[in-house]
Enzyme design. Structure first.
Site, mmCIF file in Angstrom:
data_model
loop_
_atom_site.group_PDB
_atom_site.id
_atom_site.type_symbol
_atom_site.label_atom_id
_atom_site.label_comp_id
_atom_site.label_asym_id
_atom_site.label_seq_id
_atom_site.Cartn_x
_atom_site.Cartn_y
_atom_site.Cartn_z
ATOM 1 N N ARG A 79 0.858 -1.187 0.000
ATOM 2 C CA ARG A 79 0.000 0.000 0.000
ATOM 3 C C ARG A 79 0.897 1.241 0.000
ATOM 4 O O ARG A 79 1.714 1.414 0.900
ATOM 5 C CB ARG A 79 -0.900 -0.007 1.241
ATOM 6 C CG ARG A 79 -1.690 1.255 1.424
ATOM 7 C CD ARG A 79 -2.662 1.177 2.612
ATOM 8 N NE ARG A 79 -3.320 2.450 2.739
ATOM 9 C CZ ARG A 79 -3.084 3.344 3.707
ATOM 10 N NH1 ARG A 79 -2.249 3.069 4.683
ATOM 11 N NH2 ARG A 79 -3.702 4.515 3.707
ATOM 12 N N HIS A 123 -2.613 11.090 0.827
ATOM 13 C CA HIS A 123 -2.059 10.849 2.159
ATOM 14 C C HIS A 123 -1.380 12.153 2.590
ATOM 15 O O HIS A 123 -0.160 12.211 2.744
ATOM 16 C CB HIS A 123 -1.103 9.659 2.126
ATOM 17 C CG HIS A 123 -0.768 9.067 3.473
ATOM 18 N ND1 HIS A 123 -0.860 7.721 3.753
ATOM 19 C CD2 HIS A 123 -0.338 9.635 4.616
ATOM 20 C CE1 HIS A 123 -0.490 7.484 5.012
ATOM 21 N NE2 HIS A 123 -0.160 8.647 5.560
ATOM 22 N N GLU A 168 -6.835 8.737 6.541
ATOM 23 C CA GLU A 168 -6.995 9.388 7.835
ATOM 24 C C GLU A 168 -7.399 10.855 7.757
ATOM 25 O O GLU A 168 -6.633 11.752 8.169
ATOM 26 C CB GLU A 168 -5.702 9.255 8.650
ATOM 27 C CG GLU A 168 -5.287 7.824 8.901
ATOM 28 C CD GLU A 168 -4.180 7.710 9.960
ATOM 29 O OE1 GLU A 168 -3.707 8.743 10.465
ATOM 30 O OE2 GLU A 168 -3.819 6.578 10.294
ATOM 31 N N ASN A 293 -6.904 2.063 10.115
ATOM 32 C CA ASN A 293 -5.564 2.174 10.692
ATOM 33 C C ASN A 293 -5.728 2.154 12.203
ATOM 34 O O ASN A 293 -6.448 2.977 12.770
ATOM 35 C CB ASN A 293 -4.894 3.480 10.278
ATOM 36 C CG ASN A 293 -4.643 3.547 8.774
ATOM 37 O OD1 ASN A 293 -4.843 2.555 8.057
ATOM 38 N ND2 ASN A 293 -4.216 4.687 8.295
ATOM 39 N N TYR A 295 -3.697 2.007 15.912
ATOM 40 C CA TYR A 295 -2.434 2.096 16.661
ATOM 41 C C TYR A 295 -2.624 1.937 18.160
ATOM 42 O O TYR A 295 -1.839 1.289 18.829
ATOM 43 C CB TYR A 295 -1.747 3.443 16.383
ATOM 44 C CG TYR A 295 -1.164 3.506 14.996
ATOM 45 C CD1 TYR A 295 0.104 3.019 14.740
ATOM 46 C CD2 TYR A 295 -1.903 4.011 13.930
ATOM 47 C CE1 TYR A 295 0.640 3.045 13.461
ATOM 48 C CE2 TYR A 295 -1.383 4.042 12.647
ATOM 49 C CZ TYR A 295 -0.104 3.550 12.417
ATOM 50 O OH TYR A 295 0.415 3.559 11.149
ATOM 51 N N GLU A 353 -3.144 0.000 8.268
ATOM 52 C CA GLU A 353 -1.923 0.363 8.998
ATOM 53 C C GLU A 353 -2.031 -0.147 10.420
ATOM 54 O O GLU A 353 -3.107 -0.077 11.035
ATOM 55 C CB GLU A 353 -1.720 1.894 9.089
ATOM 56 C CG GLU A 353 -1.291 2.555 7.821
ATOM 57 C CD GLU A 353 -1.117 4.066 7.970
ATOM 58 O OE1 GLU A 353 -0.780 4.541 9.078
ATOM 59 O OE2 GLU A 353 -1.340 4.755 6.964
HETATM 60 C C1 BGC Z 1 -0.350 7.775 9.274
HETATM 61 C C2 BGC Z 1 1.084 7.545 8.935
HETATM 62 C C3 BGC Z 1 1.941 7.749 10.168
HETATM 63 C C4 BGC Z 1 1.534 6.708 11.186
HETATM 64 C C5 BGC Z 1 2.319 6.745 12.494
HETATM 65 C C6 BGC Z 1 -0.758 7.265 10.623
HETATM 66 O O1 BGC Z 1 -1.392 8.283 11.318
HETATM 67 O O2 BGC Z 1 -1.205 7.349 8.262
HETATM 68 O O3 BGC Z 1 1.434 8.391 7.894
HETATM 69 O O4 BGC Z 1 3.304 7.691 9.914
HETATM 70 O O5 BGC Z 1 0.191 6.836 11.497
HETATM 71 O O6 BGC Z 1 2.087 7.935 13.165
#
Ligand code: BGC
Length: 451
Positions: A79, A123, A168, A293, A295, A353
């Site tokens: 991607r 992006h 995002e 995405n 995290y 992601e």
């Molecule tokens: C984004 C990336 C970024 C990653 C880590 C996401 O918010 O799509 O571009 O590097 O998180 O922060």
């Protein structure tokens, strides 16, 4: 009793992700126009250590070698994003054939190596020429975006089977228009909801253009961060609702339900515009998939002084935090996927992601780089993903963030998310232990996680 196996369903798609400004370098080469990130990074004081994307991972020139790195991991998909201003230096109008050619060559290289390309149209690197016309605050941007999207579909849809309009949108508006830490660096609660709305109108217009010119799949990518209340007080519960509406539903709702959650009006007050009802016909297009995405999560508490949400995240004791200050919380990934399905229906989903920044030691003399915290993060999140599939989520694939250490936006090169370590002085790439685990995950379709 047999242990549960972490083998994923047959056909599950394994990939890795990057984005243009973070890795390409050569941002003005071969007739490309400047983007807002080019301008922002060259404005003193905006970037940690004064870092810029001028060279980054030099992927623009080293893409063939980078495709070999993907192949070495056994990646099935890659991607990447397209820098709009490489293709349309003024954002609209004149096409720059050399810019288009770079992405065409990249796609061919991927296909020749058996890797499925997945292209994101936006992006964050908006052409500066469009920012000069108001950028995401100008309603015309929906048409500008559709025009650009059409150019890309005509050029690459014969070879690119999976597209996303935006990556995002929340980060674009929160960082770019509300708090100013990201390009274009504005700080206005009056602008943020307008930028958000126009992003979702543009996404809708891009999907409409795809229905006319494309014949594969298109979707949109959201960052979803689940919110959990700090206590069960009415104030904390309401603060949690607001935080969730602001970060998650503000974007997914207009795209998938054709409306906004009521909390947004409460948050923005007089700054919340009454958007024309007709706009929701544009935002609410049928998507073939949604990319999520993931995290971290946030535990939220009420705080009357927090602008504009009146809500703040609470740091959790005895938990592991990454170098970007994010709690490692894999259950949030399972919760996010099941919440998404419950609210928006059975849309095919990808994790587009997921990854972590941790301090990496230098590459050892034997050429190895051990990154146990990142390896642990990957293991835990893949298991959480497997759990979501067991709970009936229609999950098609996973893209690790990121293939390479890269420019972490205004944090510059200070945070490393890569499967491959990059020495930015020499451009030497070295697989971290996490990359080796990921290769075994792909090869065994997850079964290695049973160990
Ligand atoms: C984004 C990336 C970024 C990653 C880590 C996401 O918010 O799509 O571009 O590097 O998180 O922060």
């Amino acid at each position: 009793m047999t242990r549960p196996s972490f083998r994923f369903p047959d056909g599950f798609h394994w990939g890795a992700a990057t984005s243009a400004y973070q890795i390409e370098g050569s941002p003005l080469a071969d007739g490309a126009g400047p983007s807002i990130w080019q301008r922002f990074a060259h404005t003193p004081g905006m970037m940690v250590n004064g870092d810029t994307g001028d060279v980054a991972c030099d992927h623009y020139r080293r893409y063939k070698g980078d495709v070999q790195l993907m192949k070495a991991l056994g990646l099935q998909g890659y991607r990447f994003s397209i820098n709009w201003a490489r293709v349309l230096p003024e954002g609209i109008g004149r096409v720059n054939p050399q810019g288009l050619d770079f992405y065409s060559r990249l796609v061919d290289e991927l296909l020749e190596n058996g890797i499925v390309p997945n292209a994101t149209l936006f992006h964050w690197d908006l052409p500066a020429a469009l920012d000069d016309r108001g950028g995401w605050l100008n309603r015309d941007i929906a048409h500008w975006f559709a025009e650009y999207a059409e150019v890309m579909f005509k050029a690459l849809d014969d070879r690119v089977p999976r597209w996303a309009t935006l990556n995002e949108p929340w980060v674009v508006t929160d960082g770019g228009y509300l708090h100013g830490a990201l390009a274009p660096g504005h700080r206005s609660k009056y602008e943020a909801p307008i930028a958000a709305h126009n992003l979702m109108r543009a996404s809708g217009a891009g999907i409409q253009a795809y229905r006319a010119h494309g014949r594969h799949e298109i979707g949109v990518v959201f960052n979803i961060e689940p919110k959990y209340p700090h206590s069960d007080s009415a104030e904390d519960l309401a603060a949690t609702r607001r935080a969730h509406a602001y970060m998650n539903e503000q974007f997914a709702d207009p795209a998938l339900l054709g409306s906004y959650p009521p909390e947004l009006k409460e948050i923005f007050g007089e700054a919340w515009p009454d958007f024309p009802e007709d706009d929701f016909k544009l935002t609410n297009q049928k998507v073939d998939f949604v990319g999520i995405n993931y995290y971290t999560r946030a535990v939220v508490k009420h705080d009357a002084n927090a602008y504009p949400l009146k809500a703040v995240p609470v740091r959790q004791p005895n938990k592991t935090y990454t170098e970007t200050g994010w709690e490692v919380f894999e259950q949030g990934l399972t919760d996010t996927l099941t919440w998404f399905k419950d609210r928006y229906g059975d849309i095919p989903l990808y994790i587009t992601e997921n990854g972590s920044a941790f301090y990496d030691p230098p590459v050892a003399e034997n050429g190895e780089l051990d990154d146990p915290l990142r390896t642990n993060y990957l293991r835990k999140h893949l298991k959480a993903l497997h759990k979501a599939i067991g709970a009936g989520v229609n999950l098609k694939g996973y893209y690790a963030w990121s293939l390479l250490d890269n420019l972490e936006w205004s944090l510059g090169f200070s945070k490393r998310f890569g499967l491959y370590h990059v020495d930015f002085a020499t451009q030497q790439r070295t697989p971290k232990a996490t990359a080796k685990l990921y290769a075994r995950v792909i090869e065994s379709n997850g079964a290695v996680l049973d160990d």
